[in-house]
Design an enzyme around this catalytic site. Structure first.
Site, short mmCIF file in Angstrom:
data_model
loop_
_atom_site.label_atom_id
_atom_site.label_comp_id
_atom_site.label_asym_id
_atom_site.label_seq_id
_atom_site.Cartn_x
_atom_site.Cartn_y
_atom_site.Cartn_z
N LYS A 54 6.13 1.08 -6.81
CA LYS A 54 7.05 0.36 -5.91
C LYS A 54 8.22 -0.21 -6.71
CE LYS A 54 3.55 -0.75 -2.46
NZ LYS A 54 2.47 -1.65 -2.06
N GLN A 98 0.39 -7.70 -2.77
CA GLN A 98 -0.42 -6.47 -2.78
C GLN A 98 -1.87 -6.78 -2.36
OE1 GLN A 98 0.77 -3.27 -3.55
NE2 GLN A 98 -1.25 -2.60 -2.89
N ASP A 121 6.16 -6.01 4.61
CA ASP A 121 4.97 -5.23 4.95
C ASP A 121 4.68 -5.29 6.46
OD1 ASP A 121 3.66 -3.70 3.08
OD2 ASP A 121 2.51 -5.35 2.22
#
Ligand code: NAD
Length: 291
Positions: A54, A98, A121
């Site tokens: 990422k 994460q 997200d």
């Protein structure tokens, strides 16, 4: 019949080029560089690979990448303090924690501490509610990538029968919501579904998000159906949820694993960060990157 192979890699590369062009324009026209902060708690090797990739792609499209690596025993208070600090930092437009988090940290609590406008997200309860009521939100990256592939291949989805296999908060449920918003007739199947083969056989669109290699057999697939395989399992050789070799002879189109949904996920994360940056600065949102 041989199915069209939906090339997620090429589609993701195109999306990243569009993102990079928007980033360059934000920079030259407004002096703004979108910033994406990723927080990794602990040293889970799979998460480390994701976070590294990422970060690399964030830099490749010209955005600012910030990485916070925290010890596995980081306290709730310390993690929440870092999130508060990033929420208040105007150079950070997207925040991603994460998952999975170590067991002592409550994922819902942590995700809901992120400013929903920076929740790239799309997991914050506000974004879930906004998506569910058809309002402007941050859309979870993996289902958004699947939707883009479906639209790219099928055009409009109006009236199609869609089955989503899997009901997780990060893939299955938002995927079903997106398909419903696009006027599909949606069935969500899961581990307790009776006659899964029969349910899948009725679908024009199948999205498999389980994590059981080859579970969806070719004789479950309606001839000509479009099949999106989200599942990934394995180390060096990744396998999807669909029996790809068999399904290719029946489906109308299918995503491969790897090279299908996976590359779209990170590209959508970058797109969401640009969108968050535009919204934060009161600028028009770039077209083509959203739902
Ligand atoms: P999850 O484990 O949270 O959810 C799996 C779902 O599958 C559950 O809702 C469960 O009800 C359902 N399920 C389990 N056994 C079943 C069965 N026998 N029949 C029908 N349904 C069954 O997983 P997740 O986070 O939603 O991810 C699903 C898969 O997608 C995993 O393989 C994951 O690695 C992959 N994934 C890929 C990407 C990507 O970018 N390609 C992103 C996220 C997840």
């Amino acid at each position: 019949m041989t199915a069209t192979i939906i090339d997620g890699k090429a589609c993701a590369a195109k999306l990243r080029r569009q993102v990079a062009a928007h980033v360059a324009r934000l920079n030259t026209d407004h002096g703004i560089t979108p910033g994406l902060a990723v927080v990794l708690v602990g040293e889970d090797p799979v998460s480390q690979v994701y976070v590294r990739s990422k970060g690399k792609m964030t830099v490749e499209v010209g955005m600012h990448s910030i990485r916070h690596q925290l010890d596995a025993d980081t306290s709730k208070a310390d993690l929440l303090a870092l999130i508060d600090q990033m929420n208040a930092d105007s150079s950070v437009h997207g925040i991603l924690v994460q998952l999975p988090l170590p067991k002592h940290l409550d994922e819902h609590l942590v995700i809901n501490a992120i400013d929903p406008a920076k929740d790239v997200d799309g997991f914050h309860i506000s974004n879930v509610g906004l998506l569910g009521t058809g309002q402007k939100s941050m859309v979870p990256c993996t289902p958004l990538g699947c939707l883009m592939l479906l639209r790219d291949h099928l055009g409009v989805l109006d009236g199609l029968g869609a089955v989503v296999i899997g009901r997780s908060n990060i893939v299955g449920k938002p995927m079903a919501q997106l398909l419903l918003n696009d006027n599909c007739t949606v069935t969500i199947a899961h581990s307790q579904t009776r006659d899964l083969p029969g349910v899948v056989r009725r679908a024009d669109v199948v999205v498999a998000a389980v994590g059981r290699p080859g579970m969806v057999r070719s004789d479950w697939i309606k001839p000509g159906a479009t099949v999106i395989d989200v599942g990934i399992k394995g180390g060096t050789r990744l396998t999807g949820d669909v029996d790809f070799e068999g399904a290719v002879a029946v489906a109308g189109a299918i995503t491969p694993v790897p090279g299908g949904v996976g590359p779209m996920t990170i590209a959508c994360l970058l797109a969401n960060t640009v969108i968050a940056c535009c919204r934060a600065n009161g600028l028009p949102e770039p077209g083509g990157l959203t739902t």
